[in-house]
Design an enzyme around this catalytic site. Sequence first.
Site, PDB file in Angstrom:
ATOM      1  N   CYS A 115      -0.357   5.326  -0.448  1.00 22.83           N
ATOM      2  CA  CYS A 115      -0.679   4.387   0.633  1.00 22.83           C
ATOM      3  C   CYS A 115      -2.049   4.686   1.234  1.00 22.83           C
ATOM      4  O   CYS A 115      -2.747   3.776   1.690  1.00 22.83           O
ATOM      5  CB  CYS A 115       0.399   4.420   1.715  1.00 22.83           C
ATOM      6  SG  CYS A 115       0.666   6.047   2.463  1.00 22.83           S
ATOM      7  N   HIS A 428       2.642   7.362   6.949  1.00 17.48           N
ATOM      8  CA  HIS A 428       2.340   6.182   6.132  1.00 17.48           C
ATOM      9  C   HIS A 428       1.058   5.518   6.621  1.00 17.48           C
ATOM     10  O   HIS A 428       0.866   5.321   7.821  1.00 17.48           O
ATOM     11  CB  HIS A 428       3.510   5.193   6.220  1.00 17.48           C
ATOM     12  CG  HIS A 428       3.372   3.985   5.348  1.00 17.48           C
ATOM     13  ND1 HIS A 428       3.111   4.067   3.994  1.00 17.48           N
ATOM     14  CD2 HIS A 428       3.435   2.664   5.632  1.00 17.48           C
ATOM     15  CE1 HIS A 428       3.036   2.847   3.486  1.00 17.48           C
ATOM     16  NE2 HIS A 428       3.218   1.977   4.459  1.00 17.48           N
TER      17      HIS A 428
END
Length: 480
Positions: A115, A428
Amino acid sequence: MSTLTVSVKWQKKVFPAVEIDTTQSPYVFKCQLYDLTGVPPERQKIMVKGGLLKDDADWPKVGVKEGQRLMMMGTADEIIKAPEKGPLFAEDMPEEAQVVNMGHSAGLFNLGNTCYMNSTVQCLHSVPELKSALTNYPPSGAGNNVDQSSHQLTVATRDLFIELDKNAKPVAPMQFWMVLRKKYPQFGQLNNGAFMQQDAEECWTQLLYTLSQSLKSSSSSEEPDTVKALFGIEFVSRVHCTESGEESTERESVYSLKCHISQEVNHLHEGLKRGLKSELEKASPALGRSAIYVKDSRINDLPRYLTVQFVRFFWKRESNQKAKILRKVDYPLELDVLDLCSDDLRKRLETPRQILRDEEGRKLGLKVDQKSSGSDTDVKMTDNEESANGNGGTSKDSSLEGKEVHLTGIYDLVAVLTHKGRSADSGHYVAWAKQENGKWIQFDDDNPIPQREEDITRLSGGGDWHMAYICMYKARLVAM
């Protein structure tokens, strides 16, 4: 042996040489097959010894051998066809057609804690001038001044940008990731057989550095140093020793401003101002020993795109690990950096800023004194230039009939890269990018989600929600 070459049969087609990287999960292999067949990973059924291939299976236990033929079942995404008759309204379009209609690109599959890479790519992909420079990058490379790994990463970036532009469905950035790890092995670090989460800012910086080397050496590029013109910030610094009275001037170029976060910093501008002053210890020729010097910096040249990094991660000595500062720091949609600039740059910005004020006054219906702009010619504001130049804050654009384009020191927010979670080594990353049509999109890996502009500045931190780690601003320009 970390790689295997197999053939894959799907329907009536056979793909004879598909490479499996056994250090990666089978899900990554499915993403490769998605690129070849158009069958999304969740719809793929791949027959192996003992049943179906699972996304989290261990390749050695699966027992696939070199040259083996695998059978895959699954239906590909349907191709969207234009209606034969009658108008088609946006809300009646299939989901993928709505994505294309909105003017934003595809998402990127997460290949295993990637990510950080996906969010970096999506933010930089939103810069049309960078895409244009990459499109003009010669296939054979820019010459002998660029090493092969840099050339390969530049080509992989160009190809990935092209894939994002022509696709509505998610793209698997396999080739780009493989070349990135080859160029910068730290992004291939493993922990218990799985790829580790990495720092998005480090990926951003390394990628820009590589592109700067490749695009600078390209003879086909109109701009001799494209990346520096688009992102480079030049500082001029006064370095002073209070003990000895020694003083010197230093110049340096960087690709981002740092917003240092402390208990006193509540807003981006406060953090930027604090970041311009620092102390350093170095040898003093006059004293014959080490001494403390005060470094006071100012911006002396501005880029087309101004990148700001919130310094949220630091090394905690007592626990010997990376920690994250969760403090809320507000940031604006419009950023004026005039008070961070050197006296020389401020003088160069005076006339463009007056022109900008006059033009905005005209839009509001105010009567503007023509002499106040410093020019008797018609002046245009521009926001779609394809070139930039940090020297003197000017650039040339053929569409402006020979007029010079000037920076004003005022910038508009066009991208935010956020980090969610309390741990620096996990969490994230997500990209939030403004499209050329003015719409904001949240790129959460392979899931692009439309957003309202008023919600973008709420990513300022203070809890477990997404908080800004990198902000990218686009210069507001005037042409004379």
